[in-house]
Design an enzyme around this catalytic site. Structure first.
Site, short mmCIF file in Angstrom:
data_model
loop_
_atom_site.label_atom_id
_atom_site.label_comp_id
_atom_site.label_asym_id
_atom_site.label_seq_id
_atom_site.Cartn_x
_atom_site.Cartn_y
_atom_site.Cartn_z
N HIS A 48 0.80 -1.23 0.00
CA HIS A 48 0.00 0.00 0.00
C HIS A 48 0.83 1.28 0.00
O HIS A 48 0.29 2.36 -0.21
CB HIS A 48 -0.95 0.01 1.20
CG HIS A 48 -2.02 -1.04 1.12
ND1 HIS A 48 -2.91 -1.11 0.08
CD2 HIS A 48 -2.33 -2.06 1.96
CE1 HIS A 48 -3.73 -2.13 0.27
NE2 HIS A 48 -3.39 -2.72 1.40
N ARG A 73 6.97 -6.42 3.07
CA ARG A 73 5.70 -6.89 2.55
C ARG A 73 5.67 -6.63 1.05
O ARG A 73 5.73 -5.49 0.60
CB ARG A 73 4.50 -6.20 3.21
CG ARG A 73 3.18 -6.69 2.59
CD ARG A 73 1.98 -6.43 3.45
NE ARG A 73 1.55 -5.03 3.43
CZ ARG A 73 0.37 -4.63 3.91
NH1 ARG A 73 -0.48 -5.52 4.44
NH2 ARG A 73 0.05 -3.35 3.90
N ASP A 87 16.89 -11.10 -3.12
CA ASP A 87 18.19 -10.73 -3.66
C ASP A 87 18.64 -9.36 -3.17
O ASP A 87 19.84 -9.09 -3.03
CB ASP A 87 18.17 -10.75 -5.19
CG ASP A 87 18.29 -12.15 -5.77
OD1 ASP A 87 18.43 -13.12 -4.98
OD2 ASP A 87 18.23 -12.30 -7.01
N GLU A 152 -6.55 -12.85 5.28
CA GLU A 152 -7.37 -11.66 5.50
C GLU A 152 -8.68 -11.68 4.71
O GLU A 152 -9.15 -10.65 4.26
CB GLU A 152 -6.56 -10.40 5.18
CG GLU A 152 -5.72 -10.48 3.93
CD GLU A 152 -4.71 -9.35 3.82
OE1 GLU A 152 -4.85 -8.33 4.51
OE2 GLU A 152 -3.76 -9.50 3.03
N ASP A 178 -8.97 -5.89 6.02
CA ASP A 178 -9.47 -6.63 4.86
C ASP A 178 -10.47 -7.70 5.29
O ASP A 178 -11.49 -7.92 4.62
CB ASP A 178 -8.31 -7.28 4.10
CG ASP A 178 -7.57 -6.27 3.24
OD1 ASP A 178 -8.10 -5.90 2.18
OD2 ASP A 178 -6.48 -5.85 3.63
#
Length: 259
Positions: A48, A73, A87, A152, A178
């Site tokens: 987000h 996230r 990586d 969620e 959510d």
């Protein structure tokens, strides 16, 4: 020489509670400041917040000297973005919107090198290896990767027991906003029905030997989730911390003063 020990994963394995906070500014200076606050973990939010792989990398660099462990996230549970953040040096990945055991299994594979997974082997040029300074990285990295999945939705809650059976998932994070919206309550995560589902989910996660996690945005919610047994708990969002404190300061010195 192996990669550094993932101290966050180790703490979860040992059953230690870990208190964290969200990073939503997509800015390395803000991340560095938050890294001085004393949180156990900090989420670099690629879902987000306005992050891309370069800003995620820069925040990982900014937090390298911090005692706070960076959790990235990703915006979606796709192999290509998981490969990029690993990586770039992330050792802990949080994946949103996990609704099935099949999806969770693929995420485990995305975090592991062949023959146990599908992570691409380009370690020599990766920040994760110190650009080749950790010669044993490919042979040892899998053990230090921590995978957290977000459940969620009602579909995810229905599949939770199957998800919990999958080896390679270290923790399950319940997303109250959510989940409550999917339950028809438009983000009202304080509703008794939502709280009952969250309490049951956290209990099942812990009983399965995984770490239960959740986000609380006010003291009442945070304390409630602690009482439910949340092990890794986020207690705020940096952007909201700034906004609330700035508005309170303005209220104190401008709006509340007589004209």
């Amino acid at each position: 020489m192996p990669p550094p020990t993932n101290r966050f994963k180790q703490a979860l394995t040992e059953g230690k509670r870990q208190i964290g906070c969200w990073l939503s500014f997509a800015d390395p200076t803000a991340a560095e400041v938050m890294g001085t606050a004393g949180f156990d973990w900090l989420v670099i939010d690629g879902e987000h917040a306005a992050n891309d792989i370069r800003s995620i990398r820069d925040q990982l660099m900014a937090l390298e000297a911090s005692p706070s462990h960076p959790v990235v996230r990703v915006p979606i549970g796709e192999t290509w973005i998981i490969k990029q953040v690993l990586d770039a040096g992330a050792q802990t990945v949080l994946v949103p919107m996990v609704d099935s055991a099949e999806q969770a299994r693929e995420l485990v594979r995305a975090c592991r090198y062949p023959p146990f997974g599908t992570r691409g082997v380009g370690a020599a040029a990766a920040r994760a290896t110190g650009f080749g300074a950790i010669p044993d990285y490919v042979a040892t990295a899998d053990d230090q990767i921590c995978l957290l999945v977000q459940v969620e939705s009602r579909k995810g809650i229905d599949a939770l027991d199957e998800i919990l059976e999958i080896e390679g998932i270290d923790g399950v994070f319940i997303g109250p906003a959510d989940l409550s919206t999917d339950m028809g309550l438009k983000g009202d995560s304080a509703d008794a029905a939502v709280q009952a589902v969250i309490a049951d989910a956290l209990s099942r996660i812990r009983a399965a030997g995984k770490a239960p996690g959740v986000l609380g945005l006010n003291d009442a919610a945070t304390q409630g989730y602690l009482d439910m047994g949340a092990q890794f708990l986020a207690v705020g969002i940096d952007l909201l911390i700034l906004a609330r404190n700035a508005r309170a300061l303005s209220e104190k010195w401008i709006r509340a003063q007589p004209t």
